[in-house]
Scaffold this motif. Structure first.
Motif, PDB file in Angstrom:
ATOM      1  N   ASP A  77       3.922   1.488  -1.076  1.00 43.44           N
ATOM      2  CA  ASP A  77       4.642   1.547  -2.356  1.00 43.44           C
ATOM      3  C   ASP A  77       3.776   2.126  -3.460  1.00 43.44           C
ATOM      4  O   ASP A  77       4.284   2.791  -4.364  1.00 43.44           O
ATOM      5  N   SER A  78       2.490   1.882  -3.402  1.00 48.68           N
ATOM      6  CA  SER A  78       1.577   2.393  -4.436  1.00 48.68           C
ATOM      7  C   SER A  78       1.266   3.877  -4.257  1.00 48.68           C
ATOM      8  O   SER A  78       0.744   4.524  -5.162  1.00 48.68           O
ATOM      9  N   THR A  79       1.626   4.418  -3.066  1.00 48.01           N
ATOM     10  CA  THR A  79       1.299   5.812  -2.755  1.00 48.01           C
ATOM     11  C   THR A  79       2.462   6.757  -2.960  1.00 48.01           C
ATOM     12  O   THR A  79       2.304   7.877  -3.443  1.00 48.01           O
TER      13      THR A  79
ATOM     14  N   GLU B 108       0.835  -1.207   0.000  1.00 48.98           N
ATOM     15  CA  GLU B 108       0.000   0.000   0.000  1.00 48.98           C
ATOM     16  C   GLU B 108       0.871   1.258   0.000  1.00 48.98           C
ATOM     17  O   GLU B 108       0.598   2.210  -0.746  1.00 48.98           O
TER      18      GLU B 108
END
Length: 292
Positions: free
Chosen positions: A287-289, A285
């Motif tokens: 890493d996706s932000t 999560e």
């Protein structure tokens, strides 16, 4: 014969000594010795050969060890399938590299505390080499480090990697690495060794490398114009936002930093296994932000 005697026996056998088992179980060494002595008296056998070095299991001790492992496995199954995680108690020893500590570790600890509100956490932040040693010595339960750990006793859960980008001070335009030092991770890490190899090939003997285990100190040195260096973009965000540092391209890019959540597979602990999966979910999560 009590379950606590069996648990104590297992940890003495696993760790090879009464003192180590006492540390692991948060007991005094005499208490551990008494439990083993009482167990031997009740079973009317000798479980350990006591010498000058580590304890060695006798034939009867080896047989008991197999049963002890089965008993603790059943205990963990009960905790996983029957018990309420919110009621779990104890001490959970976590180790993390500074890259993880400055990235998503706070979010992991929040999620862990929500799942296990009665478990105390003992946190260690150190370089991956030391974390690996502490894990294999059973001084840590779960580590987030540059992995994987290539030991058959260790389970490795893959975590998102970190790309490395080059930074210099906004006030110092020099990027020629024959003129300005390069600051990198600790000399006992893979990124440092790879950087030394690449600089030897591209820059030659004029290259100077500073090693530091502190990422925050390294970025401050870059911001001060003392050195340039490659670090994850997410960790440099505050320095970039305040325009203290800028990114540049030296013509080569270091390999991304690969991380794992690693733990010993035996004796099995669903607390540790679940925590590794919580960490993976939080890291994905995060890493996706954040920018890579």
């Amino acid at each position: 014969m009590t379950f606590e005697q069996i648990r104590t026996f297992l940890w003495v056998a696993r760790l090879g000594g009464f003192r180590k088992a006492a540390d692991r179980l948060h007991l005094s060494q005499p208490a551990v010795s008494t439990r083993i002595s009482n167990l031997e008296q009740e079973l009317r056998v000798t479980l350990f050969e006591r010498g000058s070095g580590d304890l060695v299991l006798t034939k009867q001790g080896m047989l008991l060890l197999s049963y002890a492992e089965q008993m603790l496995f059943v205990e963990e199954e009960i905790k996983q399938r029957v018990a309420n995680p919110a009621e779990t108690e104890g001490l959970f020893r976590v180790g993390a590299s500074e890259t993880i500590a400055q990235a998503w570790l706070p979010e992991f600890l929040k999620a862990f505390s929500k799942e296990y509100p009665r478990v105390n956490v003992d946190l260690t932040v150190d370089i991956s080499l030391n974390l690996r040693t502490a894990l294999l010595d059973r001084r840590l339960d779960l580590v987030f480090l540059m992995g994987p750990v290539s030991e058959f006793t260790v389970e490795n859960v893959s975590l998102p990697s970190f790309d490395l980008h080059w930074y210099r001070a906004a006030t110092n335009p020099i990027t020629d690495m024959a003129q300005i030092p390069v600051i990198s991770y600790s000399s006992q890490t893979r990124p440092y060794r790879e950087l030394i190899s690449e600089l030897s090939r591209t820059v030659g003997p004029k290259a100077r490398v500073f090693a530091s285990a502190s990422l925050s100190a390294s970025l401050k040195m870059i911001a001060a114009g003392i050195a340039v260096g490659p670090y994850p973009r997410a960790l440099a965000n505050d320095f970039l936002a305040s325009e203290q540092i800028v990114e540049f391209d030296p013509g080569f890019q270091p390999q991304p930093l690969e991380f794992t959540a690693s733990y010993l597979s035996e004796p099995r602990s669903f607390l540790v296994e679940n925590s590794a999966e919580i960490a993976r979910s939080i890291a994905l999560e995060w890493d996706s932000t954040y920018p890579k």
